[in-house]
Motif scaffolding. Structure first.
Motif, PDB file in Angstrom:
ATOM      1  N   LEU A 175       0.798  -1.236   0.000  1.00 33.14           N
ATOM      2  CA  LEU A 175       0.000   0.000   0.000  1.00 33.14           C
ATOM      3  C   LEU A 175       0.833   1.291   0.000  1.00 33.14           C
ATOM      4  O   LEU A 175       0.512   2.209  -0.765  1.00 33.14           O
ATOM      5  CB  LEU A 175      -0.970  -0.013   1.199  1.00 33.14           C
ATOM      6  CG  LEU A 175      -1.944   1.163   1.295  1.00 33.14           C
ATOM      7  CD1 LEU A 175      -2.942   1.171   0.137  1.00 33.14           C
ATOM      8  CD2 LEU A 175      -2.713   1.127   2.621  1.00 33.14           C
ATOM      9  N   PRO A 176       1.895   1.399   0.827  1.00 30.34           N
ATOM     10  CA  PRO A 176       2.593   2.688   0.943  1.00 30.34           C
ATOM     11  C   PRO A 176       3.010   3.307  -0.393  1.00 30.34           C
ATOM     12  O   PRO A 176       2.769   4.498  -0.631  1.00 30.34           O
ATOM     13  CB  PRO A 176       3.825   2.339   1.803  1.00 30.34           C
ATOM     14  CG  PRO A 176       3.357   1.204   2.639  1.00 30.34           C
ATOM     15  CD  PRO A 176       2.457   0.402   1.753  1.00 30.34           C
ATOM     16  N   MET A 177       3.563   2.510  -1.308  1.00 28.10           N
ATOM     17  CA  MET A 177       4.004   3.064  -2.587  1.00 28.10           C
ATOM     18  C   MET A 177       2.836   3.607  -3.399  1.00 28.10           C
ATOM     19  O   MET A 177       2.941   4.617  -4.081  1.00 28.10           O
ATOM     20  CB  MET A 177       4.698   1.963  -3.396  1.00 28.10           C
ATOM     21  CG  MET A 177       6.191   1.977  -3.188  1.00 28.10           C
ATOM     22  SD  MET A 177       7.041   1.075  -4.445  1.00 28.10           S
ATOM     23  CE  MET A 177       6.195  -0.469  -4.527  1.00 28.10           C
ATOM     24  N   LEU A 178       1.702   2.913  -3.311  1.00 29.24           N
ATOM     25  CA  LEU A 178       0.541   3.322  -4.094  1.00 29.24           C
ATOM     26  C   LEU A 178      -0.070   4.617  -3.563  1.00 29.24           C
ATOM     27  O   LEU A 178      -0.639   5.401  -4.314  1.00 29.24           O
ATOM     28  CB  LEU A 178      -0.520   2.215  -4.093  1.00 29.24           C
ATOM     29  CG  LEU A 178      -0.095   0.909  -4.779  1.00 29.24           C
ATOM     30  CD1 LEU A 178      -1.126  -0.183  -4.539  1.00 29.24           C
ATOM     31  CD2 LEU A 178       0.084   1.127  -6.280  1.00 29.24           C
ATOM     32  N   LEU A 179       0.077   4.812  -2.244  1.00 30.37           N
ATOM     33  CA  LEU A 179      -0.525   6.010  -1.646  1.00 30.37           C
ATOM     34  C   LEU A 179       0.131   7.285  -2.182  1.00 30.37           C
ATOM     35  O   LEU A 179      -0.468   8.361  -2.158  1.00 30.37           O
ATOM     36  CB  LEU A 179      -0.417   5.966  -0.117  1.00 30.37           C
ATOM     37  CG  LEU A 179      -1.293   4.915   0.566  1.00 30.37           C
ATOM     38  CD1 LEU A 179      -1.075   4.935   2.078  1.00 30.37           C
ATOM     39  CD2 LEU A 179      -2.759   5.124   0.249  1.00 30.37           C
ATOM     40  N   ALA A 180       1.357   7.148  -2.651  1.00 29.75           N
ATOM     41  CA  ALA A 180       2.062   8.312  -3.191  1.00 29.75           C
ATOM     42  C   ALA A 180       1.629   8.591  -4.626  1.00 29.75           C
ATOM     43  O   ALA A 180       1.976   9.613  -5.201  1.00 29.75           O
ATOM     44  CB  ALA A 180       3.569   8.059  -3.127  1.00 29.75           C
ATOM     45  N   GLN A 181       0.881   7.660  -5.217  1.00 31.75           N
ATOM     46  CA  GLN A 181       0.442   7.847  -6.608  1.00 31.75           C
ATOM     47  C   GLN A 181      -0.946   8.488  -6.662  1.00 31.75           C
ATOM     48  O   GLN A 181      -1.527   8.801  -5.627  1.00 31.75           O
ATOM     49  CB  GLN A 181       0.469   6.497  -7.330  1.00 31.75           C
ATOM     50  CG  GLN A 181       1.876   5.936  -7.430  1.00 31.75           C
ATOM     51  CD  GLN A 181       1.884   4.544  -8.047  1.00 31.75           C
ATOM     52  OE1 GLN A 181       0.984   4.173  -8.797  1.00 31.75           O
ATOM     53  NE2 GLN A 181       2.900   3.768  -7.715  1.00 31.75           N
ATOM     54  N   ASP A 182      -1.470   8.591  -7.880  1.00 31.33           N
ATOM     55  CA  ASP A 182      -2.670   9.394  -8.089  1.00 31.33           C
ATOM     56  C   ASP A 182      -3.975   8.599  -7.878  1.00 31.33           C
ATOM     57  O   ASP A 182      -4.829   8.542  -8.758  1.00 31.33           O
ATOM     58  CB  ASP A 182      -2.571   9.946  -9.528  1.00 31.33           C
ATOM     59  CG  ASP A 182      -3.646  10.949  -9.791  1.00 31.33           C
ATOM     60  OD1 ASP A 182      -4.154  11.530  -8.824  1.00 31.33           O
ATOM     61  OD2 ASP A 182      -3.998  11.119 -10.979  1.00 31.33           O
ATOM     62  N   TYR A 183      -4.129   7.952  -6.730  1.00 27.42           N
ATOM     63  CA  TYR A 183      -5.390   7.245  -6.445  1.00 27.42           C
ATOM     64  C   TYR A 183      -6.250   8.142  -5.554  1.00 27.42           C
ATOM     65  O   TYR A 183      -5.727   8.790  -4.643  1.00 27.42           O
ATOM     66  CB  TYR A 183      -5.120   5.917  -5.730  1.00 27.42           C
ATOM     67  CG  TYR A 183      -4.491   4.882  -6.635  1.00 27.42           C
ATOM     68  CD1 TYR A 183      -5.292   4.073  -7.442  1.00 27.42           C
ATOM     69  CD2 TYR A 183      -3.110   4.732  -6.698  1.00 27.42           C
ATOM     70  CE1 TYR A 183      -4.726   3.135  -8.286  1.00 27.42           C
ATOM     71  CE2 TYR A 183      -2.530   3.801  -7.541  1.00 27.42           C
ATOM     72  CZ  TYR A 183      -3.343   3.004  -8.328  1.00 27.42           C
ATOM     73  OH  TYR A 183      -2.781   2.084  -9.165  1.00 27.42           O
ATOM     74  N   SER A 184      -7.559   8.145  -5.810  1.00 29.34           N
ATOM     75  CA  SER A 184      -8.422   9.029  -5.004  1.00 29.34           C
ATOM     76  C   SER A 184      -9.130   8.269  -3.885  1.00 29.34           C
ATOM     77  O   SER A 184      -9.517   8.862  -2.884  1.00 29.34           O
ATOM     78  CB  SER A 184      -9.479   9.677  -5.898  1.00 29.34           C
ATOM     79  OG  SER A 184     -10.335   8.675  -6.430  1.00 29.34           O
ATOM     80  N   THR A 185      -9.305   6.949  -4.060  1.00 32.64           N
ATOM     81  CA  THR A 185     -10.169   6.208  -3.140  1.00 32.64           C
ATOM     82  C   THR A 185      -9.503   4.903  -2.718  1.00 32.64           C
ATOM     83  O   THR A 185      -8.899   4.223  -3.555  1.00 32.64           O
ATOM     84  CB  THR A 185     -11.502   5.862  -3.856  1.00 32.64           C
ATOM     85  OG1 THR A 185     -11.997   7.051  -4.464  1.00 32.64           O
ATOM     86  CG2 THR A 185     -12.530   5.283  -2.905  1.00 32.64           C
ATOM     87  N   VAL A 186      -9.651   4.567  -1.438  1.00 32.80           N
ATOM     88  CA  VAL A 186      -9.173   3.256  -0.967  1.00 32.80           C
ATOM     89  C   VAL A 186     -10.353   2.495  -0.370  1.00 32.80           C
ATOM     90  O   VAL A 186     -11.095   3.038   0.456  1.00 32.80           O
ATOM     91  CB  VAL A 186      -8.066   3.398   0.105  1.00 32.80           C
ATOM     92  CG1 VAL A 186      -7.724   2.039   0.715  1.00 32.80           C
ATOM     93  CG2 VAL A 186      -6.812   4.000  -0.492  1.00 32.80           C
TER      94      VAL A 186
END
Ligand SMILES: C[S@@+](CC[C@H](N)C(=O)[O-])C[C@H]1O[C@@H](n2cnc3c(N)ncnc32)[C@H](O)[C@@H]1O
Length: 391
Positions: free
Chosen positions: A307-318
């Motif tokens: 998860l940590p790496m993805l949080l730095a990318q352009d995702y709006s919703t988890v």
């Protein structure tokens, strides 16, 4: 109200069996309100009742036990009693699908006739640990797993042939109770409370059932997670879908075999599912191909690592759908410090949900809680919580 199950009051399975269903729903709503009483501005919506309150469970996982009568030792099979001191020898069950109860009786008879000893946790001796079985809601296919404490079982071919005969004698060939498609030996050498081991031997048939949720098709094995109340699953997933903005990029953490990821794929621009169980990950990838989905991908590994790496990318919703224990501090803090706009948290334990929401509250406010009854007659409660990032 009197319960019509002979095991009620002793068996640890259904604490609310004798309660009127309306009362049970109010009790669950009240519990959620009390658990979240410190969150003053959250909207707590009315609980969503289950379409069926009986015979809804499509998976069982029962430990083998033993009862000593004089000099005789009898193999038992069922859930633990309320005090967790012995295994209730199950003859009936009002919440599990009828075929699964028939199979329980067949497997018990087989184990007794074969003289296969149940595993004893204290002495660490014996062979039979658990019966695990699941039935497809849509195709009625049935998969049976026998969890053993050792790899070697005597004459496996003959044993499994006789097991197959016991089961088909019991469920019949008319298809009324469904169709047995596979028998698996799951080997669990560990002395822990985890039911399933990593290794499997296919004893007969194939190692999966075909199941559909809405228009999406999945192959479901023994060790992969699937919601146990299929009559309620589409409503649960629609509550998540209602929160997804069209064209958004979504992370589906704890994605299992990808059921939520696929459910969201028609509205989201892109979904990435995160799952640690290698069998579930493999099944999810197969499901993409079988359902012709191109905007979903899956990553294998623990959420704390992926998860940590993805949080730095352009995702709006988890979307989060963790096990009962919840996210844990590490993942909750990681999310609390992220720039994700919306968190949709699907929880099967209001207490761990509250603990995680407390951590997330650093930068998110809890907007709504939607209780969903996935587990009628028991005290378990599913909740969909929506959190939005503070401005
Ligand atoms: C409650 S299930 C939800 C599965 C799926 N969302 C569904 O609706 O069927 C939780 C899933 O999280 C997975 N899981 C548990 N701990 C995990 C972790 N630390 N990292 C990644 N996946 C995990 C389990 O294997 C299981 O598939």
């Amino acid at each position: 109200m009197k319960s019509s199950c002979g095991h009620f009051g002793i068996c640890g399975g259904c604490t609310n069996l004798s309660m009127d269903y309306g009362k049970e729903l109010s009790k669950k709503e009240q519990f959620l309100k009390e658990t979240f009483s410190a969150f003053r501005h959250v909207e707590i919506r009315p609980i969503l009742a289950s379409p069926s309150a009986e015979l809804y469970r499509h998976k069982l996982q029962l430990p083998f036990g033993r009862r000593v009568i004089g000099k005789k030792v009898i193999t038992t099979l069922g859930l633990f009693n309320r005090e967790s001191t012995f295994i209730v020898d199950q003859n009936e069950c009002l919440i599990q699908e009828q075929a699964l109860t028939e199979i329980t009786q067949a497997v018990k008879l087989w184990a007794r006739k074969e003289g296969l000893p149940p595993y004893n946790e204290k002495s660490k001796r014996g062979i039979l640990k658990y019966l695990v079985a699941r039935k497809s809601f849509t195709t009625k296919e049935i998969l049976v797993g026998i969890v053993t404490a050792q790899e070697h079982i005597p004459h496996p071919k003959d044993l499994s042939k006789r097991l197959h005969n016991h089961i088909t004698d019991r469920i019949g060939k008319s298809g009324k109770y469904g169709k047995l498609v596979g028998i698996i030996q799951n080997i669990n050498l560990r002395h822990t409370s985890m039911a399933l081991g990593r290794e499997e031997n296919l004893l007969w048939g194939r190692p999966y059932i075909n199941e559909s949720i809405g228009k999406y098709r999945f192959r479901v094995g023994l060790s992969t997670f699937l919601q146990v109340n299929p009559s309620q699953t589409p409503s649960l997933y629609n509550l998540i879908l209602d929160e997804i903005e069209k064209g958004s990029r979504v992370i589906d953490a704890y994605s299992g075999i990808g059921t939520i990821s696929l459910w969201l794929s028609g509205v989201a621009k892109e979904v990435i599912g995160l799952e640690e169980n290698p069998n579930s990950h493999k099944t999810a990838i197969e499901a993409l191909k079988n359902n012709h989905i191109s905007n979903v991908k899956f990553r294998k590994g623990r959420v704390s690592e992926t998860l940590p790496m993805l949080l730095a990318q352009d995702y709006s919703t988890v979307v989060l759908d963790p096990p009962r224990s919840g996210l844990g501090e590490e993942v909750a803090l990681e999310l609390a410090n992220s720039r994700i706009q919306k968190i949709i948290y699907v929880s099967c334990d209001p207490i761990s949900l509250r603990d995680d929401v407390r951590i997330l509250s650093k930068n998110y406010y809890l907007s709504s809680l939607q209780p969903v009854d996935m587990f009628p007659k028991t005290d378990h409660l599913e909740t969909v919580a929506v959190l939005n990032r503070k401005a």
